[in-house]
Design a protein around this motif. Sequence first.
Motif, PDB file in Angstrom:
ATOM      1  N   MET A   1       0.705  -0.885   0.469  1.00  0.00           N
ATOM      2  CA  MET A   1      -0.026   0.532  -0.314  1.00  0.00           C
ATOM      3  C   MET A   1       0.885   1.499  -0.130  1.00  0.00           C
ATOM      4  O   MET A   1       2.090   1.701   1.540  1.00  0.00           O
ATOM      5  CB  MET A   1      -1.086   0.241   1.596  1.00  0.00           C
ATOM      6  N   PRO A  86      -4.179   6.289   0.211  1.00  0.00           N
ATOM      7  CA  PRO A  86      -5.583   5.876  -0.511  1.00  0.00           C
ATOM      8  C   PRO A  86      -5.962   5.417   1.150  1.00  0.00           C
ATOM      9  O   PRO A  86      -5.486   4.972   1.703  1.00  0.00           O
ATOM     10  CB  PRO A  86      -5.329   4.994  -1.357  1.00  0.00           C
ATOM     11  N   GLU A  87      -7.457   5.701   1.173  1.00  0.00           N
ATOM     12  CA  GLU A  87      -8.294   5.450   2.273  1.00  0.00           C
ATOM     13  C   GLU A  87      -8.898   3.358   1.656  1.00  0.00           C
ATOM     14  O   GLU A  87      -8.697   3.148   0.577  1.00  0.00           O
ATOM     15  CB  GLU A  87     -10.186   5.897   2.551  1.00  0.00           C
ATOM     16  N   ARG A  88      -8.565   3.337   3.017  1.00  0.00           N
ATOM     17  CA  ARG A  88      -8.472   1.519   3.198  1.00  0.00           C
ATOM     18  C   ARG A  88      -9.503   1.596   4.246  1.00  0.00           C
ATOM     19  O   ARG A  88      -9.017   1.369   5.928  1.00  0.00           O
ATOM     20  CB  ARG A  88      -7.259   0.886   3.156  1.00  0.00           C
ATOM     21  N   ARG A  89     -10.454   0.100   4.956  1.00  0.00           N
ATOM     22  CA  ARG A  89     -11.150   0.784   5.861  1.00  0.00           C
ATOM     23  C   ARG A  89      -9.836  -0.775   6.558  1.00  0.00           C
ATOM     24  O   ARG A  89      -9.344  -1.431   6.256  1.00  0.00           O
ATOM     25  CB  ARG A  89     -12.729  -0.792   5.211  1.00  0.00           C
ATOM     26  N   LEU A  91      -7.723   0.596   7.975  1.00  0.00           N
ATOM     27  CA  LEU A  91      -6.326   1.319   7.785  1.00  0.00           C
ATOM     28  C   LEU A  91      -6.061   2.043   9.544  1.00  0.00           C
ATOM     29  O   LEU A  91      -4.957   1.567  10.046  1.00  0.00           O
ATOM     30  CB  LEU A  91      -5.867   1.962   6.993  1.00  0.00           C
ATOM     31  N   SER A 113     -11.224  10.440   6.747  1.00  0.00           N
ATOM     32  CA  SER A 113     -11.223   9.928   5.532  1.00  0.00           C
ATOM     33  C   SER A 113     -12.122  10.646   4.990  1.00  0.00           C
ATOM     34  O   SER A 113     -13.735  11.412   5.200  1.00  0.00           O
ATOM     35  CB  SER A 113     -11.539   8.341   5.252  1.00  0.00           C
ATOM     36  N   PRO A 116     -11.832   9.968  -1.179  1.00  0.00           N
ATOM     37  CA  PRO A 116     -11.752   7.968  -2.229  1.00  0.00           C
ATOM     38  C   PRO A 116      -9.483   8.401  -0.896  1.00  0.00           C
ATOM     39  O   PRO A 116      -8.731   7.212  -0.923  1.00  0.00           O
ATOM     40  CB  PRO A 116     -10.610   7.545  -2.900  1.00  0.00           C
ATOM     41  N   ARG A 117      -9.896   9.466  -0.074  1.00  0.00           N
ATOM     42  CA  ARG A 117      -8.911   9.840   0.646  1.00  0.00           C
ATOM     43  C   ARG A 117      -8.562   9.268   2.162  1.00  0.00           C
ATOM     44  O   ARG A 117      -9.175   9.880   3.133  1.00  0.00           O
ATOM     45  CB  ARG A 117      -7.917  11.611   0.694  1.00  0.00           C
ATOM     46  N   PHE A 118      -7.205   8.765   2.260  1.00  0.00           N
ATOM     47  CA  PHE A 118      -6.485   9.116   4.570  1.00  0.00           C
ATOM     48  C   PHE A 118      -5.878  10.200   4.559  1.00  0.00           C
ATOM     49  O   PHE A 118      -4.785  10.082   3.457  1.00  0.00           O
ATOM     50  CB  PHE A 118      -6.834   7.770   4.469  1.00  0.00           C
ATOM     51  N   ARG A 141       3.015  -0.504   5.121  1.00  0.00           N
ATOM     52  CA  ARG A 141       3.711   0.211   3.618  1.00  0.00           C
ATOM     53  C   ARG A 141       3.874  -1.290   2.969  1.00  0.00           C
ATOM     54  O   ARG A 141       4.125  -1.583   1.196  1.00  0.00           O
ATOM     55  CB  ARG A 141       4.663   0.580   3.142  1.00  0.00           C
TER      56      ARG A 141
END
Length: 142
Positions: A1, A86-89, A91, A113, A116-118, A141
């Motif tokens: 990521m 990028p956003e990820r559930r 994170l 968030s 789509p951005r974190f 990462r």
Amino acid sequence: MEFSVETLDAWRAEIGEQPSVLAEKLETLVDAGADLALVLARFDALDRAHGSVLIAPGTGTGARSAAHDAGFDLAHRLHLIRIEGPERRGLTALIVRRLADNGVNIQGFWASSVGPRFTAAIVVDTIEDLGGVLHTLSQIRQ
């Protein structure tokens, strides 16, 4: 990521409950040419007379002197790590769990968030904890 990681110095000041206190502190910095990278302000939920503001001055000349004049504690330097990607559930939970598993003491954590951005900010006291955060993030990462 893939996400970006940036380290910044941060300073804290106490603020009272008067509506103008935070505005005046920030205006002092901006008037001196500071370009604030991050501002986090909060009040004690049980005692609104006590609050604090944390700033990361980013760029601009005169920020240090203006921060001193506005009552920021420059002697106790804090380290702030800003993360964007990028956003990820899950994170946020993953980052906090890995920091805990690696024994990193954090003083503050903020995440958000937007679409789509974190974005997150982690605040630590020591250079050792700063290194621990950076090491932990490099593991995530991969």
